[in-house]
Design a protein around this motif. Structure first.
Motif: not given
Length: 188
Positions: A158-185
């Motif tokens: 929906q292009h909801a991330f388009g209003h910020r000049d921050v790379d969505a790919e970096a956010s996606f990677q952080r989300m996956v890393s956060a899921l990994d940490r959640a699953l490990r604990s």
């Protein structure tokens, strides 16, 4: 009489293409028939009605997703497999938004018990086996993973991330890393 050479695969592939181009909401048997240059009645030999067509697209999307997950997680474990699982969903949504929209629909009984759905579940369980999660907790873990991925991908479409000049790919990677940490604990 149905057009010679017209079959269920052609009808479904045409419907999937139209859903990608124009969205799932506007998909109709009439639109598919126009695309195929046949009368709508010719389609009823291959698909009973719009709900049956949507269910077929849902199963088709599940099959595509399963193929993508299988490819992305092959030979990987832990965070890398989780990354592959997330990327499979994301690539499907980006390349085939109609298929992604079909996956967001409530599955009918036949779709929920289809071989395509079973394969997606099997592959999700393969990813989860890398984590120390009790069997009775896997449904919860699967829901958390699916909700996070679905939420991110849907917002991205929906292009909801388009209003910020921050790379969505970096956010996606952080989300996956956060899921990994959640699953490990994960709580037992």
């Amino acid at each position: 009489m149905a057009r010679a050479g017209l079959n269920q695969e052609i009808v479904e592939a045409t419907a999937a293409q139209l859903a990608d181009q124009e969205g799932l909401a506007g998909l109709s048997l009439s639109a598919v028939a126009r695309q195929l240059k046949v009368q709508p009645a010719s389609l009823y030999v291959h698909v009973a009605n719009r709900p049956a067509l949507l269910a077929a697209l849902h199963r088709r999307a599940l099959g595509d997703l399963a193929t993508r997950i299988s490819h992305e997680i092959a030979g990987r474990s832990g965070l890398e497999a989780l990354q592959g699982l997330a990327e499979a969903h994301r690539s499907l949504a980006q390349e085939h938004p109609g298929a992604w929209a079909a996956l967001q629909q409530i599955a009918d009984a036949d779709t929920a018990t289809s071989k395509e759905a079973a394969e997606v579940v099997r592959l999700n369980m393969a990813v989860l086996r890398q984590y120390d999660i009790a069997a009775d907790e896997t449904v919860h873990a699967t829901r958390v993973i699916g909700s996070a991925i679905n939420g991110f991908v849907s917002l991205e479409l929906q292009h909801a991330f388009g209003h910020r000049d921050v790379d969505a790919e970096a956010s996606f990677q952080r989300m996956v890393s956060a899921l990994d940490r959640a699953l490990r604990s994960w709580p037992s």
